[in-house]
Design an enzyme around this catalytic site. Structure first.
Site, short mmCIF file in Angstrom:
data_model
loop_
_atom_site.label_atom_id
_atom_site.label_comp_id
_atom_site.label_asym_id
_atom_site.label_seq_id
_atom_site.Cartn_x
_atom_site.Cartn_y
_atom_site.Cartn_z
N CYS A 381 0.81 -1.10 -0.09
CA CYS A 381 0.06 -0.12 -0.04
C CYS A 381 0.89 1.32 0.05
CB CYS A 381 -1.08 -0.08 1.16
SG CYS A 381 -2.46 1.25 0.91
N HIS A 507 -3.34 -5.04 -0.16
CA HIS A 507 -2.58 -5.52 1.38
C HIS A 507 -2.95 -7.03 1.26
CE1 HIS A 507 -2.64 -2.08 3.73
NE2 HIS A 507 -3.55 -1.60 3.02
N GLU A 509 -1.21 -9.19 2.73
CA GLU A 509 -1.15 -9.91 4.35
C GLU A 509 -2.63 -10.41 4.72
OE1 GLU A 509 -1.48 -5.40 5.20
OE2 GLU A 509 -0.84 -6.66 3.66
#
Length: 535
Positions: A381, A507, A509
Site C-alpha cells: 500500500c 494488502h 497480508e
C-alpha cells in the site's frame, strides 16, 4: 438447528478471548462442522477505520470491504474462512441502525429503549450470521470485560437469545484470569469467582470457564473454581501461556474443550483431524533456517498495528522452515540517523501501509537502501507509493516527486488521489475498500509468484499511481506487473534490475494463512533466504 456459542471475558482485557474463540473454531472445523464466527465490539465508533492504530491496533479488511477488528484476522487465519461485514458489530453500528429505523418510523411512534430495541438489534445481528451461511455453529465473541458498562446491552442480548432459540442450543464460555502472586507463587481464584459472580448477576451462568494462567492449575484450584462458580470440574479448562499462538488449539484440545462443547450442545460429528495443524506447529517450533526482516513503519511501538503483516511473514517462514526474526524500525529514526545503523544487517526490508506524512521520508530512505544494495524488498500500500516516489526522485531525477497526500501542491505528484475520491468529504468507510481483481503481466516476479493471470486482493486506500508518469518511469526500469483489468489502475510494481523488489497497492497480508502462505510473502522470504549465508 444452528448452535450458538458465546465467549465472554473477565478480570482484565486482552486475555486472549479472540485466540480462544478462533482456536475453538479450528477444533470444531477439524471435526467436520461448519463454523461461522463474529465479534461484538462495545465501542461507539461505527467501525475502527478512523481510529488511531495506537488506540486499536490493526484494521482488518474483509472481502466485502468492511473495516474490522484485528481479531477477525485471527478468525480467518485459524479457521481458514473468509468473513464478511456481518462478522464485526460495534455499539456504533447497532445504535446507528436503531436510530435510522426510528427516523423512518419503523417503531410506529413508540419510545425507543435499550430493552427491547437495542437488544433486539443485537440479536438480529447474531441470527443474521446464522442465516447467511447456515452453519452448524456460530461463535460470538463479546469484546471488553464483564462489568464494563458498554458491554451490558450485548450481555443482556445473549442472555435473552438463550430463551429465543432454546437452552439446548446455547453455550456460554467465560475466559478469565487466574493470577500468580509473585511473592508466594500462589495461584489466586478470587478474581475468577468475582468475575463469574458479576456475570451471573446479569443472568448468565457460564457452562465452561477457560482459565488463563502462567502455570498449570492444580487439582485443588480446579475444584475450587468449579465449586464457587457452579460448573462441572471437567468444564474448567486451563489455558497456560503458550510459546506461540498456533499451539493454542492443540493445548485446548489436550484439555478437552471441544469434547465438552460437543457433548453440551449435543452435536453429532467425527473425531478431529489436526494433522495439518500439528505439522504447522512443528515446522514453526523447529526451523532449519533463519532470516531477519526489517519492518519500517511509524507505529512500530505497537506491533499489533501490523499484526497481519507479522503473521504473514511467519506463515512464509513456516513454508520455508525458517524462523523469521522481525526487527521493528521506526521510520522517523531513519530521518535523523544514518540508515546503515538500522538496515545494514537485514535479509529483507518491508514497508507496510499507513496514512499521513510522519516518517515518510524515513521510509523512502529505507527503500532507496533496499534498491541500491539489492536487498529483497516488499512494499504494501503506502510501501508501494513510497517506492514510486523514491524511484521518481533518485532514478528519474524528479527531485520534488511526492504524493498529493503529503504535498498537495507539489510539482510532481507521482501518487495522486483516486478520481472518485476527489469529492469525498467524509472519512469513514469511503476509501477503495475490499476485494478487487488484478491482471498480472506474464514474465514478471508477481506472475511467477501467483502462477495466475487474474488474482483478487483486498484494498484500503485513497491514493494511486499517477498515470501521467507511467511512460517516464517504465522507460527507466520500473515494471508495472499488475493492473486493474481495464489497465487503468497500477496495482503492482517491480524493478527489472533487482533480485527481488515488489510492491503492491493492495494488502496481501490479509489473505495469508498458516497452512497457505500468501505467494508474495512466500517469495519474499525465499528471496531473503538467498541473501542469508546460512541458507
Amino acid at each position: 438447528m444452528t448452535k450458538f456459542i458465546f465467549v465472554t471475558g473477565g478480570v482484565v482485557s486482552s486475555l486472549g478471548k479472540g485466540i480462544t474463540a478462533a482456536s475453538l473454531g479450528r477444533l470444531l472445523k477439524s471435526r467436520g462442522l461448519k463454523v461461522a464466527i463474529q465479534k461484538f465490539d462495545p465501542y461507539i465508533n461505527v467501525d475502527p477505520g478512523t481510529m488511531s492504530p495506537y488506540q486499536h491496533g490493526e484494521v482488518f479488511v474483509t472481502d466485502d470491504g468492511a473495516e474490522t477488528d484485528l481479531d477477525l484476522g485471527h478468525y480467518e487465519r485459524f479457521i481458514d474462512i473468509n468473513l464478511t461485514k456481518n462478522s464485526n458489530v460495534t455499539t456504533g453500528k447497532v445504535y446507528w441502525a436503531v436510530i435510522s429505523k426510528e427516523r423512518r418510523g419503523d417503531y410506529l411512534g413508540g419510545t425507543v429503549q435499550v430493552i427491547p430495541h437495542i437488544t433486539n438489534e443485537i440479536k438480529e445481528r447474531i441470527l443474521r450470521v446464522a442465516k447467511e451461511s447456515n452453519p452448524d455453529v456460530v461463535i460470538t465473541e463479546i469484546g471488553g470485560t464483564v462489568g464494563d458498562i458498554e458491554s451490558l446491552p450485548f450481555l443482556e442480548a445473549i442472555r435473552q437469545l438463550k430463551n429465543d432459540v432454546g437452552k439446548d442450543n446455547v453455550l456460554y464460555i467465560h475466559v478469565t484470569l487466574v493470577p500468580t502472586l509473585r511473592v508466594t507463587g500462589e495461584l489466586k481464584t478470587k478474581p475468577t469467582q468475582h468475575s463469574v459472580k458479576e456475570l451471573r448477576s446479569i443472568g448468565i451462568q457460564p457452562d465452561i470457564i477457560v482459565a488463563r494462567s502462567e502455570q498449570p492449575l492444580s487439582r485443588e484450584i480446579t475444584e475450587k473454581i468449579a465449586l464457587f462458580c457452579d460448573i462441572d470440574k471437567n468444564a474448567v479448562i486451563q489455558a497456560v501461556d503458550a510459546s506461540n499462538i498456533y499451539e493454542v488449539p492443540l493445548k485446548l484440545k489436550e484439555e478437552g474443550l471441544d469434547d465438552i462443547v460437543i457433548k453440551k450442545l449435543g452435536l453429532t460429528c467425527g473425531e478431529p483431524d489436526l494433522s495439518e495443524w500439528e505439522q504447522i506447529v512443528e515446522r514453526y517450533k523447529n526451523p532449519k533456517f533463519e532470516v531477519t526482516i526489517g519492518i519500517v513503519g511509524k507505529y512500530v511501538s505497537l506491533p499489533d498495528a501490523y499484526l497481519s503483516v507479522a503473521e504473514a511473514l511467519r506463515h512464509a517462514g513456516i513454508y520455508h522452515e525458517t524462523r523469521v526474526n522481525i526487527r521493528w524500525i521506526d521510520s522517523e529514526m531513519l530521518e535523523k540517523e544514518p540508515v546503515e545503523k538500522y538496515l545494514s544487517n537485514l535479509d529483507g526490508i518491508l514497508v507496510p501501509g499507513g496514512f499521513g506524512d510522519r516518517g515518510v521520508e524515513g521510509k523512502i530512505k529505507a527503500i532507496q537502501y533496499a534498491r541500491e544494495n539489492k536487498v529483497p524488498y516488499l512494499g504494501l500500500c503506502l510501501g508501494m507509493q513510497t517506492a514510486v516516489i523514491e524511484f521518481a526522485r533518485n532514478v528519474a531525477g524528479l527531485k520534488d516527486a511526492n504524493s498529493s497526500e503529503f504535498k498537495p501542491d507539489g510539482p510532481h505528484s507521482v501518487i495522486d488521489l483516486l478520481p472518485e475520491q476527489k469529492e469525498v468529504e467524509q472519512l469513514g468507510g469511503t476509501m477503495r475498500l475490499g476485494l478487487y481483481p488484478c491482471k498480472l503481466v506474464p514474465g514478471t516476479k508477481a506472475h511467477a509468484a501467483y502462477g495466475e493471470e487474474i488474482i483478487y486482493e483486498r484494498h484500503r486506500h485513497r491514493y494511486e499511481f499517477n498515470n501521467e508518469y507511467r511512460e517516464l518511469l517504465t522507460g527507466l526500469g520500473l515494471v508495472i506487473s499488475g493492473t486493474s483489468p481495464d489497465g487503468r489502475l497500477v496495482e503492482i510494481i517491480e524493478l527489472s534490475d533487482h533480485p527481488w523488489f515488489v510492491a503492491t497497492q493492495f494488502h496481501p497480508e490479509f489473505k495469508s494463512r498458516p497452512n497457505r502462505p500468501h505467494p508474495l510473502f512466500r517469495e519474499f522470504i525465499g528471496a531473503s533466504l538467498k541473501t542469508n549465508k546460512l541458507f
